[in-house]
Design a protein around this motif. Sequence first.
Motif, short mmCIF file in Angstrom:
data_model
loop_
_atom_site.label_atom_id
_atom_site.label_comp_id
_atom_site.label_asym_id
_atom_site.label_seq_id
_atom_site.Cartn_x
_atom_site.Cartn_y
_atom_site.Cartn_z
N ILE A 175 0.84 -1.20 0.00
CA ILE A 175 0.00 0.00 0.00
C ILE A 175 0.87 1.25 0.00
O ILE A 175 0.63 2.19 -0.77
CB ILE A 175 -0.96 -0.01 1.20
N ILE A 176 1.89 1.27 0.85
CA ILE A 176 2.78 2.44 0.91
C ILE A 176 3.49 2.64 -0.43
O ILE A 176 3.57 3.76 -0.95
CB ILE A 176 3.78 2.30 2.07
N PHE A 177 4.02 1.57 -0.98
CA PHE A 177 4.69 1.66 -2.28
C PHE A 177 3.70 2.11 -3.36
O PHE A 177 4.04 2.93 -4.22
CB PHE A 177 5.32 0.32 -2.66
N GLY A 178 2.48 1.59 -3.32
CA GLY A 178 1.46 1.96 -4.31
C GLY A 178 1.11 3.44 -4.24
O GLY A 178 0.98 4.10 -5.28
N TYR B 42 1.90 6.02 -7.22
CA TYR B 42 0.80 6.81 -7.80
C TYR B 42 1.12 8.31 -7.74
O TYR B 42 0.93 9.03 -8.72
CB TYR B 42 -0.50 6.52 -7.05
N ALA B 43 1.63 8.75 -6.57
CA ALA B 43 1.96 10.18 -6.43
C ALA B 43 3.05 10.59 -7.41
O ALA B 43 2.98 11.66 -8.01
CB ALA B 43 2.40 10.47 -5.00
N TYR B 44 4.05 9.75 -7.59
CA TYR B 44 5.16 10.09 -8.48
C TYR B 44 4.76 9.96 -9.96
O TYR B 44 5.04 10.84 -10.76
CB TYR B 44 6.37 9.20 -8.19
N LYS C 105 7.27 15.00 -6.14
CA LYS C 105 8.62 14.55 -5.77
C LYS C 105 8.51 13.91 -4.38
O LYS C 105 8.62 14.58 -3.37
CB LYS C 105 9.59 15.71 -5.79
N VAL C 106 8.31 12.61 -4.38
CA VAL C 106 7.93 11.88 -3.17
C VAL C 106 8.99 12.00 -2.08
O VAL C 106 8.67 12.28 -0.92
CB VAL C 106 7.64 10.39 -3.51
N TYR C 107 10.25 11.80 -2.40
CA TYR C 107 11.30 11.84 -1.39
C TYR C 107 11.40 13.22 -0.74
O TYR C 107 11.48 13.33 0.48
CB TYR C 107 12.64 11.43 -1.99
N GLU C 108 11.38 14.27 -1.55
CA GLU C 108 11.49 15.63 -1.02
C GLU C 108 10.29 15.97 -0.13
O GLU C 108 10.44 16.58 0.93
CB GLU C 108 11.61 16.65 -2.16
N VAL C 109 9.10 15.56 -0.56
CA VAL C 109 7.90 15.82 0.24
C VAL C 109 7.97 15.03 1.55
O VAL C 109 7.59 15.53 2.61
CB VAL C 109 6.63 15.47 -0.57
#
Length: 171
Positions: free
Chosen positions: A7-10, A14-16, A22-26
């Motif tokens: 779920i977390i990876f999904g 999806y966000a990326y 920018k998932v890591y920066e957020v």
Amino acid sequence: QWCIPLIIFGIAFYAYAFKRVKVYEVFVEGAKEGFNVAIKIIPYLLAILVCIGFFRAGGAEKLILGIISPVTNFLGVPPSILPLCLIRPLSGAGARAVMIDIFKNYGPDSLDGLIASCIQGSTETTFYVIAVYLGSIGIRKSRYGVAACLIGDIGGMIASIIICQIWPWPF
């Protein structure tokens, strides 16, 4: 075991892929904000822990138990549950310690242990939550919130006692 990571990876994928976030920066920015919130709530945590210490060490708990116990004995409520009912709105860790003490003295499968478990699961640490969460965002007037939360706690305690006493025993 794989459901939560999936779920977390999904969500991150999806966000990326679709929202161009920018998932890591957020994530790092959110972690910084979380750390700042943790720093803000330390004084409120300290205040609530000191109040709990005064409540127990000053004898207020025993005084209240002495006043309430004749009524609860008449209603058939085990006396070992009363300290849990008094501590639960104040402190989760304190309530857990009282529950473990009930387990040691009466056993987890006893009526006292069952009621203690149900109270732990159906009530909230009202004053802790209000002090920490509302205090950290600067809300000072929480009069109606406290009343509503305490009514919910009392309802959860009464329901736990009634349900555990009418449930077929032993299961």
